[in-house]
Design a protein around this motif. Sequence first.
Motif, short mmCIF file in Angstrom:
data_model
loop_
_atom_site.label_atom_id
_atom_site.label_comp_id
_atom_site.label_asym_id
_atom_site.label_seq_id
_atom_site.Cartn_x
_atom_site.Cartn_y
_atom_site.Cartn_z
N PRO A 230 68.38 30.98 68.08
CA PRO A 230 68.63 30.76 66.66
C PRO A 230 70.11 30.95 66.34
O PRO A 230 70.81 31.73 66.99
CB PRO A 230 67.78 31.82 65.96
CG PRO A 230 67.35 32.76 67.02
CD PRO A 230 67.48 32.11 68.34
N LEU A 231 70.58 30.22 65.34
CA LEU A 231 72.01 30.26 65.01
C LEU A 231 72.30 31.43 64.08
O LEU A 231 72.66 31.25 62.93
CB LEU A 231 72.41 28.95 64.34
CG LEU A 231 72.46 27.75 65.26
CD1 LEU A 231 72.61 26.47 64.48
CD2 LEU A 231 73.62 27.89 66.23
N PHE B 250 77.12 23.80 71.45
CA PHE B 250 76.94 23.49 70.03
C PHE B 250 76.81 24.78 69.23
O PHE B 250 77.47 24.97 68.21
CB PHE B 250 75.71 22.62 69.80
CG PHE B 250 75.36 22.49 68.34
CD1 PHE B 250 76.09 21.65 67.53
CD2 PHE B 250 74.33 23.24 67.78
CE1 PHE B 250 75.80 21.56 66.17
CE2 PHE B 250 74.04 23.15 66.43
CZ PHE B 250 74.77 22.31 65.63
N LEU C 200 77.21 19.09 71.44
CA LEU C 200 76.08 18.43 70.80
C LEU C 200 74.84 19.29 70.99
O LEU C 200 74.62 19.85 72.06
CB LEU C 200 75.84 17.05 71.42
CG LEU C 200 76.83 15.96 71.00
CD1 LEU C 200 76.44 14.65 71.65
CD2 LEU C 200 76.84 15.81 69.48
N PRO C 201 74.01 19.41 69.97
CA PRO C 201 72.79 20.20 70.12
C PRO C 201 71.74 19.42 70.90
O PRO C 201 71.78 18.19 70.86
CB PRO C 201 72.34 20.40 68.67
CG PRO C 201 72.89 19.25 67.91
CD PRO C 201 74.15 18.84 68.62
N PRO C 202 70.79 20.07 71.54
CA PRO C 202 70.75 21.51 71.68
C PRO C 202 71.57 21.94 72.88
O PRO C 202 71.31 21.50 73.99
CB PRO C 202 69.27 21.78 71.93
CG PRO C 202 68.78 20.55 72.61
CD PRO C 202 69.65 19.41 72.18
N GLY D 106 71.04 26.54 73.73
CA GLY D 106 71.02 25.91 72.42
C GLY D 106 69.74 26.18 71.65
O GLY D 106 69.65 25.88 70.47
N LEU D 107 68.75 26.75 72.32
CA LEU D 107 67.50 27.04 71.62
C LEU D 107 67.54 28.38 70.91
O LEU D 107 66.64 28.72 70.15
CB LEU D 107 66.32 27.00 72.60
CG LEU D 107 66.14 25.65 73.31
CD1 LEU D 107 64.98 25.69 74.27
CD2 LEU D 107 65.93 24.54 72.30
#
Lengths: 501, 539
Positions: free
Chosen positions: A488-489, A413, A407-409, A485-486
């Motif tokens: 960038p994807l 994830f 689950l984000p963040p 999770g912070l």
Amino acid sequence: MPLEALPVTDSTAGGALLVLAIVMPAVALVALLGLGGRGARTIVAAALLVQLLVAARVALLVAGTQAPLVYVVGGFHPPLGITLRADGISALMMVVSAVILAAAAAFAWKDFAQPRGKPEARLSLIFWSALLAMTSALNLLFTSTDLFNLYVGLELLTFAAIPVVAIKGGAETVRAALRYLLFAVFGSMLYLLGIVLIYGAYGTLATAEIAAHVTPNAATLAAAGFVTVGLLAKTALFPFHLWLPPAHAGAPAAGSAVLSALVVKGSLFLLMRLWFDTFPTLRAPDDMQLLALLGALAVIIGSITALRQQRLKLLVAYSTVAQIGYMFFVFTLVPTDAGDVIAGTAWTGAWLQVVAHAFAKAGMFLAAGLVAEILGHDRIRELGGLSAKAPLVVLAFAISGLSLMGLPPSGGFSAKFMLLVAALAEGHWLWAIVIIAGGVLAGAYVFGVLSRMMAAPAAGVELATVGRGRQLIALGLALVALLMGLLPLSPIAFLTIGRLP
Amino acid sequence: MIPGMLAMIVLPLAMALLLLWAPLRPWIVRALGLAPVPGLLLLPAAWDGGYSSVTLQGGWSYVLDQPGALLLAASTLLWIIGGFAASRWLAGRRDQARFALWWLLTLSGSLGVFVAGDVVSFYALYALASIPAYGLIVFAGGEDDLRAGRMTLAAALIGEGLILAAFVLLAVSAMGQGLAIAAVMNALPQSPYATIILILVVAGFGLKIGLVPLHGWMPLSYSAGPLAATAVLSGATSKAGIIGLIRFLPHDTAMPLAGGLILTAGLFSALYGAVLGLTQNNPRSVLAYSSVSQLGQMAAVLGAGLAAGMPGADSVVAYYAVYHVLTKGGLFLLLGAQAEGRVTPTWQLVLAGVMALGFAGLPLTGGALGKLAFKDVAGGGATGLLFALAAVGSTVLMLHFLTLVRRATPSADRASISAAAWVGAVTAATVLQWSLFSAVTGVSAAYALKPGVIFELLLPVVVGALIAWALAATDRKRPQLPPGDISAHAAGFIERASPRLAGLATRLETEMRRWPVSSLALVVTLIVLVAMQALRVPG
């Protein structure tokens, strides 16, 4: 993505750091054995702190120069001499392992003390030396460039891990350690057989040399098969995981954390080195579906089995079996045509999974250890009262769980999202469904535990108190997984340093 | 606007974190009603229809537009009212901090999801709005609570999986254009996966809004747990599904087929909920079926909008939802006030009756305004007739609810939710609807006072009342169904079958852990691996 062709590479600035990273823990180990257990903790602390600095420096140098660090030992170039090399992924894993080892050592600080005026306990000496040996072995694995050196690292890692499994004593843990030993030796034999074949075919064990000349002849194919299967056994990919749950659940908390977070990743790292750097032209993503299939089985069956565990540490260990599965999608998902966005996405996703799982699982095992200490047992049905007694422990477990559920963040994830993007962009629907289903199952087992922890305590239960410091260590590791999770994807350039674009 | 959006998400989370510190716990429990207050800063946007957005480091972005602001306004008010009610109800309870934790987490997601501007934020906040609700439902720890909690959690987790799949496909379709919702939705019409994405979106969010046959968890879930929690879950968090449909159904492209199907599914839900609700004898369960019906109507209007390519449908549905947020929440709070041990005064019963019939479009209520607003989108003809039928059904269902409320014997539970809570909620619903009408539709609210309009709205209510009267007069025993009807049966079947399946998996796992099996698997893997490679390169 083969290695850059390096006919003759000279040592780069800072290359000697790699030697330091391998040799320094070994020297500390000798000092430890020589000076006896009284100063053991101090020596380990100093060594691991230096290790942290070295790893950070290596990572900064690699990031700064955008090129791998290289050290040619004694000035002899391969095939005669040995070259150490740290590319982006090596530097990453060095940092990750230095941080987690230091955290584990801090966590175990009190458990393995040598009180003054009492006879030296051999157990704590064993634990601290095993920790140092693992440090050295992992760095050797991350930086070696020839298959035999990698083998040495692999063996050293296994033999350092086994005492940690057995350290609690008792028939059960010793049996677990023995299982681990036998299976690991089995894996090593297969690996060794493979590299003998390779040496016979190419006359060299340097990965770059092999990569340059590799042809798909019978000997090479057989060798690749042996090496791969040997490493699968050591990585505990389903269905070769028989040793992992008892071993990881039986070790002391700090040991379990290191075993699950780092030791299984050692052989996985080697497997990735092999298929992406040593036999890059041999890897046809479609042929690697077998590994993806085993990974998928690991995710599904590992998660379901975790869901049905009665004991917390076993649940966490089965969750490792499941989480390892995700990492095996990388062999299928990275397309062979270089420079592809999808390739970068899958590659980044896989490494994020390795790192996020390392931190989340280390945090979770430490939290589970504290749970066992507070309650005196780790039966999931009777976890009630924890949230009131030790909210930080529950928080650490919850945050780690968030990453495992994806689950984000959280790093978990990001990893799953990128693996999913790669899987769906390439039309691997089945693997995408498995990745999503694994998240749902992880949600179920993490939440099941959390709701038990939140329940009211059973009447007449005495809860012990644990130190704030160790709770914060578990929480800190979990928070790293959360903060990942912070990012960038998008593909991370650092992970491709030292590789062809 | 921007600090308001962030504060609204962060404040409840910060308060949840402060629960770690024992001395602060009683204070935080007392301040539950203040946690949603930053949302009030965003209230004006519901009227002026303004648009503001912010993108943070790492691509997280937050957007405030009119549909979001409308839902937000109503939800914020409900969370404030519910928060104060919950604080009072919790006073003196030993496990109050645990309740406050799940409450605050759900709150953050429930409000935040209305302003999420990229798919990752949306996914995160949607999860926060759905998953921690489990803790609220199982709070009392009874057997029914646990089952309801399990069902709700399963629905939430599966819904998460479905929308994650949709989001990843959207990201793949919009590869390289970022993950802002606007960007990925732009790419949707050209996407080769458009059909699958739409199916996943409707199924994923359909689970949240109990679109038949995905509604089974809802009556169970709303029948369990403390009523203060049910009030916000039924009123506010169910709208996470509505905002999901608003955000992730295409806007500018008319899709007659997809839109038509959603319209059909929504209308079916609307009628199904109204009829099946009559088989329930628990007022909470009746309200849940009413939610199935109401949320179905909202989905239907969105479907109609999609079929016709009318982006305006979003605001209209959000406007209609405003009434449902506060009134549905309010009616659950009424049930909570009933538990106080006093007979409900007649004026309260009358007020509750008027407000409940608002769901059927009783003239002059906020609900009637909502129905007027979506008439343009819903259209006339057969569709219009079906919407009118749904209104008839709602009337019968709500009268059934009122009978149950009137007949309810006050329990001796010392739980107390002040009657002021529910009266406040329904008053807020009415005030919001009247004051927002012209801002949303562009038509003066005086339109709702025209005799012709009133007659048209009154007709289904009167027909419904006659049917209800006839049903009562015949005095035939009504069929009884378990809450959740066929869907709950199906879920129960899965519940019974899954241990067997899981047992199969564990048996396989145990088998694989035997030495000979594992070693054999190793050899087989080796052979297959080498053979696959060898077959690829002959020679």
